[in-house]
Design a protein around this motif. Structure first.
Motif, mmCIF file in Angstrom:
data_model
loop_
_atom_site.group_PDB
_atom_site.id
_atom_site.type_symbol
_atom_site.label_atom_id
_atom_site.label_comp_id
_atom_site.label_asym_id
_atom_site.label_seq_id
_atom_site.Cartn_x
_atom_site.Cartn_y
_atom_site.Cartn_z
ATOM 1 N N THR A 1 -47.442 64.324 -15.773
ATOM 2 C CA THR A 1 -47.935 63.184 -14.996
ATOM 3 C C THR A 1 -48.480 63.600 -13.639
ATOM 4 O O THR A 1 -49.088 62.797 -12.937
ATOM 5 C CB THR A 1 -46.824 62.136 -14.797
ATOM 6 N N GLN A 2 -48.271 64.873 -13.249
ATOM 7 C CA GLN A 2 -48.809 65.364 -11.977
ATOM 8 C C GLN A 2 -50.294 65.714 -12.080
ATOM 9 O O GLN A 2 -50.959 65.899 -11.062
ATOM 10 C CB GLN A 2 -48.035 66.605 -11.526
ATOM 11 N N TYR A 3 -50.805 65.779 -13.297
ATOM 12 C CA TYR A 3 -52.163 66.275 -13.505
ATOM 13 C C TYR A 3 -53.208 65.311 -12.961
ATOM 14 O O TYR A 3 -53.131 64.098 -13.161
ATOM 15 C CB TYR A 3 -52.405 66.495 -15.001
ATOM 16 N N THR A 4 -54.181 65.856 -12.252
ATOM 17 C CA THR A 4 -55.328 65.078 -11.775
ATOM 18 C C THR A 4 -56.609 65.772 -12.206
ATOM 19 O O THR A 4 -56.623 66.975 -12.474
ATOM 20 C CB THR A 4 -55.321 64.942 -10.241
ATOM 21 N N ASN A 5 -57.702 65.013 -12.263
ATOM 22 C CA ASN A 5 -58.985 65.631 -12.590
ATOM 23 C C ASN A 5 -59.662 66.117 -11.309
ATOM 24 O O ASN A 5 -59.087 66.060 -10.219
ATOM 25 C CB ASN A 5 -59.875 64.653 -13.369
ATOM 26 N N ARG A 6 -60.884 66.591 -11.418
ATOM 27 C CA ARG A 6 -61.558 67.177 -10.253
ATOM 28 C C ARG A 6 -61.852 66.151 -9.161
ATOM 29 O O ARG A 6 -62.139 66.512 -8.019
ATOM 30 C CB ARG A 6 -62.866 67.837 -10.694
ATOM 31 N N ASN A 7 -61.801 64.860 -9.516
ATOM 32 C CA ASN A 7 -62.019 63.807 -8.526
ATOM 33 C C ASN A 7 -60.714 63.341 -7.874
ATOM 34 O O ASN A 7 -60.716 62.427 -7.060
ATOM 35 C CB ASN A 7 -62.711 62.601 -9.182
ATOM 36 N N GLY A 8 -59.595 63.967 -8.268
ATOM 37 C CA GLY A 8 -58.314 63.599 -7.685
ATOM 38 C C GLY A 8 -57.660 62.392 -8.315
ATOM 39 O O GLY A 8 -56.654 61.886 -7.811
#
Length: 466
Positions: A324-331
């Protein structure tokens, strides 16, 4: 909800701070539910503002000024009661927004139906298809940058909430002034809620949900000019504006549509159809519906990303599985957004099994309200505890009156939360619920939706021991 825009360099004045609160809370989808209360909605909203809205705003202002950390509710409750409590608080804020999704999505789907064919608003399969499409489209939009979703919300609030709100109030005033048939009783007796009937008081539960988002303005207390003086005044001003808009809008609907015929999801469009029929302007109904859709989409967009960012702050402290900590390149916290969309899709599908749209709308309103009331209860308890455990922390804004003052303000809010939470278990007779099934459904939902943080903590402890 956490603000996602940069803090302004210039100090905020009274007007700006008041408008922040108004824009964060006003939602036209609440008007049909409020209209169900008739003329008594005036006293109900005033009571809710005094006992809940104002206490939450003042308590959040003190917490935000003393602990201005990313994470908002998570950071405040964690300071008072520890990491587990903070994780539960932000989880409740997030899961409440997920449980709330079916209500705003059904409002949007009903408004779209009035653009095409109003009969579709009663078609379960149409409603399900549109709600799922809108939910997943909004989720994908928030995979983009915060700036992209931010301007969508800003434009939507103006075009879809402020303008339609003024129109419906104006048309309601015109209807009343020209002597058209009025479906409400305006009298001293009708002004007061029926305190002898607990089922009528259950509306206090969903009205608390209508004030959700009060904490947003608290994030700006650091940037407020003379916050000790300005913030309380802005809170009272915003409360007056919100109550006025809600009361006039609800009464505008209530005077034209009988209470027993009012649909919670499409009630606003029911009223607008009657208004424009009276004006011989049937072509204006779909135009107004388009504006309503824009407002609903803006509200949905704000609540899709806001609580998700708050939950992501908790995930970064290992209060949730690492994925659940994962973000994409846009945050954007895309795993949390996908979780939200998947759970929301399951809840929306209940539309096929719950007998009526009013029951569908009501039960998700109450469940969402009960969850958010638990979170606000934790906020009230936190501000009291921190006065004693961390008295030396500098707070730009303090609730006046010393410790007695904080007990009065936070204590009043806490008691309201408990009372409104319990009243939610009482089903209003007009929705024809089976009482045992209704109560069991809500109780099961609270346990189910509150359980994940506890289960994750138990699993972490189990893994550590083995």
């Amino acid at each position: 909800m956490n603000p996602t825009t940069a803090r302004p360099a210039k100090a905020l004045g009274l007007f700006t701070l008041s408008m922040i609160s108004v824009s964060a809370i006003i939602a036209l989808r609440n008007l049909p539910t409020l209209a169900k209360n008739g003329f008594s909605i005036v006293s109900i909203l005033v009571l809710a503002a005094l006992l809940f809205f104002i206490p939450v705003a003042l308590c959040c202002a003190e917490l935000a000024s003393g602990w201005p950390k990313n994470g908002g509710v998570y950071a405040w409750v964690k300071e008072a009661f520890g990491e587990k409590a903070g994780a539960l608080a932000v989880w409740l804020e997030w899961i409440e927004s997920v449980v709330w999704l079916p209500t705003v999505l059904s409002f949007i789907a009903s408004a779209i139906a009035y653009v095409v064919d109003p009969v579709l608003a009663q078609n379960r399969y149409y409603m399900l298809a549109v709600m799922l499409t809108v939910l997943w489209s909004g989720t994908l939009l928030n995979f983009l940058s915060t700036q992209t979703s931010g301007w969508v919300s800003t434009l939507g609030i103006i075009a879809g909430s402020l303008i339609p709100g003024m129109i419906i109030i104006a048309l309601g005033s015109m209807w009343f002034a020209t002597g058209q048939p009025v479906q409400l009783e305006f009298s001293t007796a009708a002004l007061l809620p029926d305190f002898s009937s607990l089922s009528s008081l259950s509306y206090f539960t969903v009205i608390a949900l209508g004030f959700a988002g009060i904490e947003v303005a608290a994030f700006y207390v650091q940037d407020t000019e003379n916050p000790t003086r300005t913030f309380p005044r802005a809170t009272f001003i915003s409360a007056a504006i919100i109550i006025t808009i809600y009361v006039l809008g609800a009464l505008a609907i209530g005077i034209v549509i009988p209470k027993e015929d009012l649909n919670l999801a499409s009630g606003m469009m029911q009223a607008m159809t009657e208004f424009f029929k009276f004006l011989h302007m049937p072509w204006a109904v779909p135009v107004f519906a388009i504006f309503s859709v824009i407002g609903g989409l803006a509200l949905l967009n704000t609540w899709i990303i806001g609580p998700s960012k708050g939950l992501h702050a908790s995930a970064l402290h290992d209060d949730l599985p690492k994925i659940t900590q994962y973000t994409n390149r846009n945050g954007s916290p895309i795993v949390i957004l996908l979780m939200q969309a998947l759970i929301g899709s399951c809840l929306i599908s209940m539309n096929l099994f719950i007998p009526t749209m009013n029951q569908f709308y009501w039960i998700f309103q109450v469940q969402a309200a009960q969850l958010i009331l638990l979170m606000y209860l934790m906020i009230f308890l936190s501000v009291i505890r921190l006065r004693y455990t961390q008295p030396g922390v500098q707070r730009i804004y303090r609730i006046p009156g010393g410790n007695y003052g904080v007990w009065i303000v936070a204590g009043t809010g806490a008691l309201f939360c408990v009372a409104a939470f319990l009243l939610g278990f009482i089903a209003p007779p007009e929705y024809q619920f089976d009482e045992k099934t209704y109560t069991l459904t809500l109780l099961s939902g609270i346990i189910l939706f509150s359980a994940p943080p506890f289960l994750w903590q138990w699993w972490r402890k189990y893994l550590a021991q083995n």
